[in-house]
Write an enzyme that holds these catalytic residues in place. Structure first.
Site, PDB file in Angstrom:
ATOM      1  N   HIS A  47     -44.075 -92.842-120.132  1.00 35.35           N
ATOM      2  CA  HIS A  47     -43.686 -94.148-119.941  1.00 35.35           C
ATOM      3  C   HIS A  47     -44.067 -95.438-118.336  1.00 35.35           C
ATOM      4  CE1 HIS A  47     -39.917 -94.159-118.872  1.00 35.35           C
ATOM      5  NE2 HIS A  47     -39.444 -93.583-120.267  1.00 35.35           N
ATOM      6  N   HIS A  60     -42.084 -93.576-115.767  1.00 33.83           N
ATOM      7  CA  HIS A  60     -42.794 -92.685-114.895  1.00 33.83           C
ATOM      8  C   HIS A  60     -43.504 -92.605-114.307  1.00 33.83           C
ATOM      9  CE1 HIS A  60     -40.912 -90.492-118.826  1.00 33.83           C
ATOM     10  NE2 HIS A  60     -40.252 -90.277-118.909  1.00 33.83           N
ATOM     11  N   CYS A  67     -24.363 -81.166-124.226  1.00 30.55           N
ATOM     12  CA  CYS A  67     -25.811 -82.726-124.679  1.00 30.55           C
ATOM     13  C   CYS A  67     -26.940 -82.146-124.322  1.00 30.55           C
ATOM     14  CB  CYS A  67     -25.617 -84.189-123.798  1.00 30.55           C
ATOM     15  SG  CYS A  67     -27.431 -85.651-124.734  1.00 30.55           S
ATOM     16  N   CYS A  95     -29.799 -84.370-122.268  1.00 29.97           N
ATOM     17  CA  CYS A  95     -29.665 -83.973-121.154  1.00 29.97           C
ATOM     18  C   CYS A  95     -29.876 -82.985-120.314  1.00 29.97           C
ATOM     19  CB  CYS A  95     -28.318 -84.543-120.281  1.00 29.97           C
ATOM     20  SG  CYS A  95     -27.678 -86.705-121.486  1.00 29.97           S
ATOM     21  N   CYS A 114     -22.029 -88.694-125.694  1.00 34.90           N
ATOM     22  CA  CYS A 114     -23.020 -88.567-124.196  1.00 34.90           C
ATOM     23  C   CYS A 114     -23.221 -90.210-123.806  1.00 34.90           C
ATOM     24  CB  CYS A 114     -23.938 -87.757-124.248  1.00 34.90           C
ATOM     25  SG  CYS A 114     -25.398 -88.822-123.202  1.00 34.90           S
ATOM     26  N   HIS A 165     -26.677 -90.371-124.649  1.00 33.40           N
ATOM     27  CA  HIS A 165     -27.886 -90.793-125.323  1.00 33.40           C
ATOM     28  C   HIS A 165     -27.103 -91.411-127.149  1.00 33.40           C
ATOM     29  CE1 HIS A 165     -29.773 -87.870-122.343  1.00 33.40           C
ATOM     30  NE2 HIS A 165     -30.841 -88.282-122.985  1.00 33.40           N
ATOM     31  N   LYS A 216     -32.672-100.860-122.991  1.00 28.98           N
ATOM     32  CA  LYS A 216     -33.175 -99.591-122.143  1.00 28.98           C
ATOM     33  C   LYS A 216     -34.315 -99.261-123.039  1.00 28.98           C
ATOM     34  CE  LYS A 216     -32.373 -94.612-122.436  1.00 28.98           C
ATOM     35  NZ  LYS A 216     -31.009 -93.735-122.239  1.00 28.98           N
ATOM     36  N   LYS A 250     -37.749 -95.810-128.334  1.00 26.53           N
ATOM     37  CA  LYS A 250     -38.256 -95.692-129.398  1.00 26.53           C
ATOM     38  C   LYS A 250     -38.329 -96.185-130.632  1.00 26.53           C
ATOM     39  CE  LYS A 250     -41.747 -91.565-130.024  1.00 26.53           C
ATOM     40  NZ  LYS A 250     -41.857 -90.572-129.962  1.00 26.53           N
TER      41      LYS A 250
HETATM   42  N1  MSP Z   1     -36.778 -82.913-116.387  1.00 20.13           N
HETATM   43  C1  MSP Z   1     -36.275 -83.619-115.002  1.00 20.13           C
HETATM   44  C2  MSP Z   1     -36.196 -83.692-113.663  1.00 20.13           C
HETATM   45  C3  MSP Z   1     -36.025 -82.846-113.342  1.00 20.13           C
HETATM   46  S1  MSP Z   1     -36.823 -82.589-111.809  1.00 20.13           S
HETATM   47  C4  MSP Z   1     -36.963 -80.887-111.230  1.00 20.13           C
HETATM   48  C5  MSP Z   1     -36.159 -85.092-115.781  1.00 20.13           C
HETATM   49  N2  MSP Z   1     -37.085 -85.565-116.412  1.00 20.13           N
HETATM   50  S2  MSP Z   1     -37.244 -86.694-116.901  1.00 20.13           S
HETATM   51  O1  MSP Z   1     -38.340 -86.915-117.615  1.00 20.13           O
HETATM   52  O2  MSP Z   1     -35.995 -87.592-118.301  1.00 20.13           O
HETATM   53  O3  MSP Z   1     -36.918 -88.461-116.073  1.00 20.13           O
HETATM   54  C6  MSP Z   1     -38.080 -88.367-115.225  1.00 20.13           C
HETATM   55  C7  MSP Z   1     -37.851 -89.149-114.198  1.00 20.13           C
HETATM   56  O4  MSP Z   1     -37.818 -90.148-114.627  1.00 20.13           O
HETATM   57  C8  MSP Z   1     -36.465 -89.478-113.640  1.00 20.13           C
HETATM   58  O5  MSP Z   1     -36.310 -89.429-112.371  1.00 20.13           O
HETATM   59  C9  MSP Z   1     -35.674 -90.519-114.205  1.00 20.13           C
HETATM   60  O6  MSP Z   1     -34.836 -91.122-113.690  1.00 20.13           O
HETATM   61  C10 MSP Z   1     -36.862 -91.203-114.398  1.00 20.13           C
HETATM   62  N3  MSP Z   1     -37.397 -92.458-115.927  1.00 20.13           N
HETATM   63  C11 MSP Z   1     -36.306 -92.172-116.907  1.00 20.13           C
HETATM   64  N4  MSP Z   1     -36.743 -93.455-117.547  1.00 20.13           N
HETATM   65  C12 MSP Z   1     -36.455 -94.378-116.483  1.00 20.13           C
HETATM   66  C13 MSP Z   1     -36.887 -95.804-116.700  1.00 20.13           C
HETATM   67  N5  MSP Z   1     -36.339 -96.731-118.037  1.00 20.13           N
HETATM   68  N6  MSP Z   1     -37.103 -96.423-115.178  1.00 20.13           N
HETATM   69  C14 MSP Z   1     -37.026 -95.717-114.672  1.00 20.13           C
HETATM   70  N7  MSP Z   1     -36.703 -94.426-114.508  1.00 20.13           N
HETATM   71  C15 MSP Z   1     -36.129 -93.633-114.755  1.00 20.13           C
HETATM   72  O7  MSP Z   1     -35.241 -85.657-116.171  1.00 20.13           O
END
Ligand code: MSP
Length: 483
Positions: free
Chosen positions: A19, A22, A127, A130, A145, A148, A300, A303
């Site tokens: 999304h 990311h 959790c 997480c 949590c 979530h 937030k 889905k």
């Molecule tokens: N897999 C772990 C990271 C491991 S690094 C060795 C993880 N993955 S994640 O896909 O859940 O999230 C990855 C990154 O995306 C995190 O830095 C998280 O902060 C960021 N984001 C997830 N949702 C977000 C938003 N809604 N807005 C901005 N960034 C966010 O955690």
């Protein structure tokens, strides 16, 4: 000697498609990597996906797929999306790859041999979303949590533990003395206050999680997904604890110059990760940039609410550079912010079509009308960075740097309106030429500065105006009719 620059993004969980959150972190890394490359540094940019653990196994099961098949699909989707966004990483690591498994297993064995691992029993509230334990205090009043809103499971099992506590005083010193920088300041303070709390040693293995890398010294257990995932930053460089087998890439690039992470994963990166590195006598990362969270229309992304913004959908509407601009220009690095999905069209039209696009097309057009399609821009300052821009980029303030370019573009548009070359030309066409030369050179400069952000448009603008002979109808960002 050529300076090196190593930058990483978090590796994303492959339980769902990418999304905009990311995409933001990955774009940020791409912009900084492009900038350091432009400065002539030997740059390495790593991205990847995090594919093991109970959370991924659960998601695969929900889709009636085997975990490997499922992760192959979603990981490919991430890779594809980055490609669509013109994000060019030097490498893309998947934690299910053999090179990662080999490096991690060797790391864990060495950690054990060094005496930093011991056996114990773990009981705690876990959790799965997480992939972490919580203390009672950290849960919501309903016992859920906080992220979530799901009730954690009580897990009691035999685990192996890492002597985290022994490294905490050194980590505090590294942070306070600036050897491991943490931006923004708010997050720096948060990490230090986490370090002041009573932290316990961490469990590094799981007895009941099957989808993971087996612990080399007890194959009934798998390595805790976080402990393994953090190591991607060095496994991708071919790290081997045996000096004699060390990969040249590791020696060339480690420690990382910048690791981009989100605020929710700061504890893992700024505390657990440096502790693991210290245990292996490896240097800690030089800097963490911690990004905030995007909400969409005040909520937030989820889905169930249906407000998840898929970067691939934006690409259809706004093109590659348009989408990059819209994502990067939202908030200063490190801030949380709310995105109004309906505002994208307005911002695209105002900034890209009406400001930057219009500036380029009107000056190109005037060069054809008043100067036969060419002006001389030699000896003009194009191709040099403005001081304010350069300073912002060197401080990783990509938001400010980008805003600076657009403020210059607005300034130029205003100047053109004030000079009114179309009126001057009625009296004396020649008198307009010096203005056009000056504007063309300045636009070429803006194009140059735009390149890390909007690689294609930036290069086009730079080339078109640097030559002094831009094409007559230069439409870079066609206006979009708001639906
Ligand atoms: N897999 C772990 C990271 C491991 S690094 C060795 C993880 N993955 S994640 O896909 O859940 O999230 C990855 C990154 O995306 C995190 O830095 C998280 O902060 C960021 N984001 C997830 N949702 C977000 C938003 N809604 N807005 C901005 N960034 C966010 O955690």
């Amino acid at each position: 000697m050529q300076k090196k620059f190593y930058i990483t993004t978090p590796i994303y969980y492959v339980n769902d498609k990418p999304h905009i959150g990311h995409a933001y972190a990955t774009l940020l890394a791409d912009v900084l990597a492009r900038w350091h490359k432009m400065k002539g540094e030997n740059t390495w940019f790593l991205a990847g996906t995090d594919e093991h653990g109970a959370k991924i196994a659960e998601a695969a099961q929900k889709h009636n797929q085997a975990p490997q098949e499922f992760t192959d699909e979603i990981s490919a989707l991430f890779r594809e999306t980055w490609k669509n966004l013109n994000i060019v990483s030097s490498d893309f690591i998947r934690t299910t790859e053999n090179r990662h498994k080999v490096s991690v297993s060797a790391f864990m064995s060495a950690l054990k041999d060094k005496g930093y691992i011991y056996e114990g029993t773990y009981e705690g509230l876990y959790c799965t979303s997480c992939e972490r334990f919580y203390t009672e205090k950290e849960l919501t009043p309903e016992g859920q949590c906080p992220d979530h809103k799901r009730k954690p499971e009580t897990i009691r099992e035999k685990n192996y533990f890492f002597k985290l506590k022994s490294f905490l005083p050194e980590i505090i010193k590294d942070i306070e003395e600036g050897r491991m920088k943490i931006y923004p300041k708010k997050r720096y303070n948060e990490v230090l206050s986490m370090l002041e709390q009573e932290l316990t040693d961490i469990s590094v293995s799981r007895e009941h999680v099957k989808w993971g890398i087996p612990l080399p010294f007890d194959t009934n257990q798998t390595i805790y997904v976080w402990v393994e995932a953090l190591q991607n930053y060095i496994s991708a460089l071919g790290y081997d604890p045996d000096e004699k087998k060390q990969d040249k890439k590791f020696t060339a690039y480690w420690p990382a110059d910048i690791q981009i992470i989100g605020k929710d994963i700061a504890k893992f990166h700024c505390i657990f990760w440096p502790a693991l590195l210290k245990a292996m006598d490896l240097p800690v990362p030089k800097k963490f940039i911690i990004t905030g969270f995007f909400t969409v229309d005040g909520q937030k992304m989820s889905k169930t609410i249906g407000n998840v913004i898929d970067p691939n959908v934006l690409l259809k509407d706004f093109g590659v550079d348009g989408t990059r601009y819209l994502i990067l220009s939202q908030f200063p690095v490190g801030e949380d912010g709310d995105i109004k999905a309906s505002g994208f069209h307005v911002k695209y039209n105002a900034d890209l079509a009406d400001t930057l696009g219009n500036l380029c097309s009107r000056v190109a057009n005037m060069i054809h009308l008043y100067s036969g399609g060419k002006v001389s821009v030699e000896n003009m300052s194009a191709g040099k960075w403005e001081e304010k821009y350069e300073q912002a980029m060197n401080n990783d303030n990509v938001f400010e740097a980008l805003a600076e370019i657009f403020s210059k573009a607005r300034e130029l548009n205003r100047e053109i309106n004030e000079v009114k070359p179309w009126e001057k030309a009625k009296r004396d066409k020649e008198s307009v030429i010096p203005f056009l030369q000056n504007w063309a050179a300045r636009i070429a400069g803006l194009g140059y500065e735009l390149q890390p952000f909007l690689p294609t448009a930036g290069r086009t603008i730079h080339e078109q105006f640097q030559s002094g002979a831009p094409q007559k109808k230069l439409i870079l960002f066609p206006k979009i009719t708001v639906k």
